[in-house]
Design a protein around this motif. Structure first.
Motif, short mmCIF file in Angstrom:
data_model
loop_
_atom_site.label_atom_id
_atom_site.label_comp_id
_atom_site.label_asym_id
_atom_site.label_seq_id
_atom_site.Cartn_x
_atom_site.Cartn_y
_atom_site.Cartn_z
N VAL A 1 -14.29 0.26 5.91
CA VAL A 1 -14.19 0.14 4.45
C VAL A 1 -15.42 -0.59 3.90
O VAL A 1 -15.96 -0.23 2.85
N TYR A 2 -15.87 -1.61 4.61
CA TYR A 2 -17.09 -2.33 4.20
C TYR A 2 -18.28 -1.39 4.14
O TYR A 2 -19.05 -1.42 3.17
N LEU A 3 -18.46 -0.54 5.15
CA LEU A 3 -19.59 0.38 5.17
C LEU A 3 -19.52 1.37 4.01
O LEU A 3 -20.53 1.62 3.33
N THR B 1 -20.08 -0.64 0.58
CA THR B 1 -21.42 -1.22 0.49
C THR B 1 -22.43 -0.11 0.24
O THR B 1 -23.34 -0.25 -0.60
N PHE B 2 -22.29 1.01 0.95
CA PHE B 2 -23.20 2.14 0.75
C PHE B 2 -23.11 2.65 -0.69
O PHE B 2 -24.13 2.87 -1.35
N LEU C 1 -31.83 -1.27 3.15
CA LEU C 1 -30.53 -0.62 2.99
C LEU C 1 -29.74 -0.65 4.29
O LEU C 1 -28.53 -0.93 4.29
N VAL C 2 -30.41 -0.40 5.40
CA VAL C 2 -29.73 -0.43 6.70
C VAL C 2 -29.26 -1.85 7.01
O VAL C 2 -28.12 -2.06 7.47
N LEU C 3 -30.11 -2.85 6.76
CA LEU C 3 -29.71 -4.24 7.00
C LEU C 3 -28.50 -4.63 6.16
O LEU C 3 -27.62 -5.37 6.61
N SER C 4 -28.45 -4.11 4.93
CA SER C 4 -27.32 -4.43 4.05
C SER C 4 -26.02 -3.85 4.56
O SER C 4 -24.94 -4.34 4.22
N THR D 1 -23.33 -8.55 3.10
CA THR D 1 -24.03 -8.64 1.82
C THR D 1 -23.00 -8.59 0.68
O THR D 1 -22.18 -9.48 0.56
N SER D 2 -23.03 -7.54 -0.15
CA SER D 2 -22.23 -7.51 -1.38
C SER D 2 -20.74 -7.74 -1.11
O SER D 2 -20.12 -8.59 -1.73
N PHE D 3 -20.15 -6.97 -0.22
CA PHE D 3 -18.72 -7.08 0.07
C PHE D 3 -18.52 -7.89 1.36
O PHE D 3 -17.83 -7.46 2.28
#
Length: 386
Positions: free
Chosen positions: A88-90, A93-94, A117-120, A125-127
């Motif tokens: 769900v995070y992936l 976040t994407f 973007l890959v590191l995030s 990060t956001s979530f």
């Protein structure tokens, strides 16, 4: 675990719902500070800062408490809590990062690189809350097995890590830069102790609730205020953050034991607390949409021309509609063909997704007192805050 501990207690959802309201209020106040206020400090920003030792420590404590049964099993039986939440995070976040291809959302900053973007996606990060829960679960699982009957003693170094976590910020901030969200490793270091305390603190929490009184609640609130004021005035987060969060948890144990859970507002918070995952995810998107609309519609100048009124009214006026809208969106998605946006596929987690069998409805207070039913904490029950 005995039958009493398999019962879903009303205070659990009440506390989670309260935390979610505070999280949305925090991000609404943050929107005012960053998008509207300029150099003026708004009213709700210091209020939200003062509540920070309550928001996330309480939510992670409850998440740890709800994880105790699963921690006694093998990791393969807990894929919903680990792989499921990371999935769900992936996804989200994407989707959240995709907005950065619009120049308006970057405030003039360059588009992010593919590497950032890959590191995030690989790092918190956001979530970050959705990232933290699987990490905390696996770490607690390993600590309990490595330390055996001494595993509770790990709370001591974890409390020290929490206290010193602000020192990690200058080390991690350069890893991912604007317009992307900064790396949230310090947040993970800050809050693992509260998750782990929930794993080991159920009996203590039960005793605090059993002995709760209005006098103890008032004393705890006064002591909290006496500590939070110097923390904010003299920037003493490093020194006072852990003691304040311990005091906040003590106060919350008193509060949830004394509140009439069948009253209207507590029942509304329980209803909200049973479906926190969509609130946590979607409120960030909705605030981003509001931010864009304010910029393109000319409302920004109007808000800035009436700053005292805007600061006093806008964050709380944003909070409740955002909460209602996010719950409605969550029910709509779960009841339709896009359920996989909020639930990991069965092949990944080894179980069927929890589909919502009815049409989406706006969250509202239950019509009667909450009924006890077995706790089956999945992502929505474990799910967040900032």
């Amino acid at each position: 675990m005995n039958d009493a501990r398999r019962v879903k207690l009303p205070w659990v959802d009440f506390a989670k719902g309260l935390c979610m309201v505070l999280v949305v209020l925090f991000h609404s106040a943050l929107f005012m500070e960053t998008q509207v206020n300029g150099d003026v400090v708004g009213f709700w920003w210091p209020v939200s800062e003062a509540l920070s030792p309550i928001r996330m420590p309480l939510f992670f404590f409850i998440s740890g408490l709800l994880s105790v049964s699963a921690l006694g099993k093998g990791l393969g039986q807990s894929r919903q809590r680990t792989l499921g939440l990371y999935y769900v995070y992936l996804i989200w976040t994407f989707l959240f990062l995709m907005r950065l291809w619009l120049p308006l959302s970057r405030n003039g900053a360059p588009a992010p690189s593919a590497g950032d973007l890959v590191l995030s996606l690989l790092l918190p990060t956001s979530f970050w809350y959705l990232y933290a829960l699987p990490v905390f679960f696996v770490a607690a699982w390993l600590l309990r097995r490595a330390l055996g009957r001494f595993s509770a003693y790990a709370l001591i170094p974890l409390a020290l890590l929490s206290a010193l976590s602000p020192l990690l910020e200058p080390l991690t901030q350069p890893v991912i830069t604007a317009p992307l969200d900064a790396l949230k490793v310090p947040s993970l270091a800050t809050h693992f102790v509260w998750f782990y305390l929930g794993v080991h603190g159920r009996s203590l929490w039960d005793r605090l609730m059993a002995s709760a009184s209005y006098g103890r609640l008032a004393l705890a609130a006064a002591a909290y205020a006496a500590l939070v004021v110097p923390m904010m005035l003299f920037d003493l987060k490093l020194e006072l953050k852990v003691p304040l969060s311990c005091l906040a948890l003590f106060a919350m144990a008193q509060l949830v034991a004394l509140v009439r859970m069948d009253a209207r507002v507590p029942r509304w918070l329980q209803n909200l607390g049973s479906q926190t995952l969509p609130v946590y995810i979607f409120h960030i998107f909705l605030i981003s949409v509001i931010s864009a609309l304010v910029k393109v519609s000319g409302l920004l100048q109007l808000l800035q021309s009436n700053l005292p009124l805007s600061n006093a009214l806008l964050p709380p006026l944003m909070t409740i509609p955002i909460v209602v809208a996010t719950v409605w969106l969550g029910k709509l998605i779960r009841s339709g063909p896009l359920w996989w946006l909020l639930e990991a596929p069965p092949a990944l987690v080894g179980r069927k997704p929890a589909r919502t069998p009815v049409a989406a409805q706006v969250v509202g207070p239950p019509k009667g007192p909450a009924k006890a039913d077995p706790v089956q904490p999945g992502p929505a029950q474990a799910g967040p805050v900032s």
